[in-house]
Scaffold this motif. Structure first.
Motif, short mmCIF file in Angstrom:
data_model
loop_
_atom_site.label_atom_id
_atom_site.label_comp_id
_atom_site.label_asym_id
_atom_site.label_seq_id
_atom_site.Cartn_x
_atom_site.Cartn_y
_atom_site.Cartn_z
N VAL A 158 0.84 -1.20 0.00
CA VAL A 158 0.00 0.00 0.00
C VAL A 158 0.87 1.25 0.00
CG1 VAL A 158 -1.67 1.33 1.36
CG2 VAL A 158 -1.95 -1.14 1.11
N LEU A 159 1.96 1.23 0.79
CA LEU A 159 2.88 2.37 0.82
C LEU A 159 3.50 2.63 -0.55
CD1 LEU A 159 4.92 2.14 4.15
CD2 LEU A 159 3.23 3.85 3.52
N GLY A 160 3.85 1.55 -1.24
CA GLY A 160 4.52 1.68 -2.53
C GLY A 160 3.60 1.80 -3.72
N SER A 161 2.29 1.78 -3.50
CA SER A 161 1.34 1.77 -4.60
C SER A 161 1.07 3.16 -5.19
CB SER A 161 0.00 1.19 -4.11
OG SER A 161 -0.58 2.04 -3.13
N LYS A 162 1.52 4.20 -4.51
CA LYS A 162 1.26 5.60 -4.91
C LYS A 162 -0.21 5.98 -4.75
CE LYS A 162 5.54 5.72 -6.26
NZ LYS A 162 6.57 6.35 -5.40
N LEU A 163 -0.99 5.16 -4.07
CA LEU A 163 -2.38 5.50 -3.79
C LEU A 163 -2.44 6.58 -2.71
CD1 LEU A 163 -3.89 1.91 -3.73
CD2 LEU A 163 -4.40 3.65 -5.44
N ARG A 164 -3.56 7.27 -2.66
CA ARG A 164 -3.76 8.31 -1.64
C ARG A 164 -4.26 7.64 -0.36
NH1 ARG A 164 -7.57 11.70 -5.55
NH2 ARG A 164 -8.28 9.54 -5.77
N VAL A 165 -3.39 7.62 0.64
CA VAL A 165 -3.64 6.87 1.87
C VAL A 165 -3.90 7.82 3.03
CG1 VAL A 165 -2.71 5.17 3.49
CG2 VAL A 165 -2.17 4.98 1.05
N GLN A 166 -4.93 7.51 3.79
CA GLN A 166 -5.25 8.28 5.00
C GLN A 166 -5.19 7.34 6.20
OE1 GLN A 166 -8.63 11.19 5.10
NE2 GLN A 166 -9.46 9.83 6.68
N SER A 167 -4.62 7.82 7.28
CA SER A 167 -4.49 7.01 8.50
C SER A 167 -5.61 7.33 9.47
CB SER A 167 -3.14 7.26 9.15
OG SER A 167 -2.98 6.48 10.31
N CYS A 168 -6.07 6.30 10.19
CA CYS A 168 -7.14 6.45 11.17
C CYS A 168 -6.70 5.73 12.45
CB CYS A 168 -8.43 5.88 10.63
SG CYS A 168 -9.84 5.97 11.77
N ALA A 169 -6.57 6.46 13.54
CA ALA A 169 -6.13 5.87 14.81
C ALA A 169 -7.27 5.07 15.43
CB ALA A 169 -5.67 6.97 15.77
N LEU A 170 -7.00 3.79 15.71
CA LEU A 170 -8.03 2.89 16.23
C LEU A 170 -7.50 2.11 17.44
CD1 LEU A 170 -9.17 1.36 12.82
CD2 LEU A 170 -10.34 3.16 14.10
N ASP A 171 -8.42 1.72 18.31
CA ASP A 171 -8.07 0.88 19.44
C ASP A 171 -7.99 -0.58 19.00
OD1 ASP A 171 -7.91 2.87 21.47
OD2 ASP A 171 -10.11 2.94 21.53
N ARG A 172 -7.12 -1.31 19.64
CA ARG A 172 -6.98 -2.74 19.36
C ARG A 172 -7.89 -3.52 20.29
NH1 ARG A 172 -2.52 -5.43 17.03
NH2 ARG A 172 -2.45 -7.67 17.43
#
Length: 315
Positions: A183-197
């Protein structure tokens, strides 16, 4: 299919109790429109039964593999199946089947896809409850990954993606090595979402420390060229410094500043350092070429791993 339908891809290996509970929780939190793609990664003792999906009131399939291929490849097969069988009117969620990726968090992930400037939303952990050994390894892993690849990785497999993004990922051979790094190397537009485990529903994790270390090294394999360049630069600098040191030692010997035996020892050590760094560069170059040159999968080749596809409802 409804425009709001979610397709949930999950690898399952000898984990019927946890996955069956997850199906129920998905039906409760995400609704009956959720479609399950459970990839049974060659389970022998506890194969996933499609009846568990039906019992939860959901629709879906169990993609049963011929053999165990590992967590990351199982996800790659699941995403390839989805890319082949679904249109653009669905949202795809990737999650583990043990409950640590909580079904309630899917709503937050999917909400991030409402923006036209986001292709993938990934789940980053707010906190971890693992052992000190695991936490220490994770910090070392993230540091090494950042130094060697030039990128930061703070998420795992838990993510939501639009179908065009899924098709892009399914066409990348890196997906079979490490999902998050792909996913990091795909050049896609990535958004992070902080979640509990969340807590594991049942049983114990089958991932040991060696498996975690291997998982970390696979992430670096996705960026083999970047790693090669950075390590090559470091080796060149060390080799250059050893050459400068050797010349300095020779000058000191010529000028009579060296004690007996000092020059031979110093020059021998510097020569050994030079040879080792040169050999390390060549080894990394060969490994990178082998990794990139092999394992390329053609379109539809994921079917070679599939033994059968069991549908929850007759088509």
């Amino acid at each position: 299919m409804s425009s709001a339908q979610k397709v949930v891809v999950m690898p399952v290996y000898e984990d019927v109790e946890a996955s069956s509970r997850l199906f129920l929780e998905l039906a409760r939190t995400q609704g009956p429109d959720t479609y399950i793609v459970a990839v049974d990664d060659g389970s022998v003792r506890q194969p996933v039964d499609v009846a568990a999906i039906v019992a939860a009131g959901l629709d879906g399939v169990v993609v049963r593999l011929r053999r165990n291929v590992g967590h990351q490849r199982a996800i790659a097969i699941g995403l390839s199946y989805v890319a082949d069988n679904f249109g653009d009117d669905v949202t795809v969620v990737v999650m583990d089947s043990d409950g640590e990726d909580t079904p309630e968090s899917i709503t937050e992930l999917v909400a991030g896809l409402s923006s036209p400037d986001v292709d993938v939303v990934v789940g980053a952990r707010k906190s971890r409850v693992e052992s000190v050994k695991f936490k220490t390894f994770y910090v070392v892993y993230k540091t090494l990954f950042s130094l060697l690849s030039g990128r930061n990785i703070s998420f795992g497999n838990f993510m939501a993606a639009k179908m065009p993004a899924v098709r892009r990922l399914a066409s990348m051979q890196e997906l079979w090595i490490h999902v998050a790094a792909c996913v990091l190397g795909s050049k896609l537009r990535v958004q992070s979402c902080a979640l509990d485990r969340g807590p594991r529903y049942a049983g114990k994790s089958k991932m040991n420390f060696v498996g975690l270390a291997l998982h970390g090294f696979r992430a670096l394999m996705v960026f083999a060229e970047d790693v090669l360049v950075r390590v090559g630069i470091a080796c060149t600098l060390v080799a250059g410094m050893s050459v400068v040191g050797g010349i300095t030692a020779l000058l000191l010997k010529t000028l009579g500043f060296a004690t007996p035996g000092w020059f031979s020892l110093a020059f021998g050590i510097l020569l050994l350092v030079f040879l080792q760094t040169a050999a390390l560069t060549l080894i990394i170059l060969m490994l990178s070429g082998m990794m990139r040159g092999g394992g390329v999968l053609s379109k539809g080749s994921y079917r070679e791993f599939v033994d059968e596809v069991l549908h929850a409802r007759e088509r």
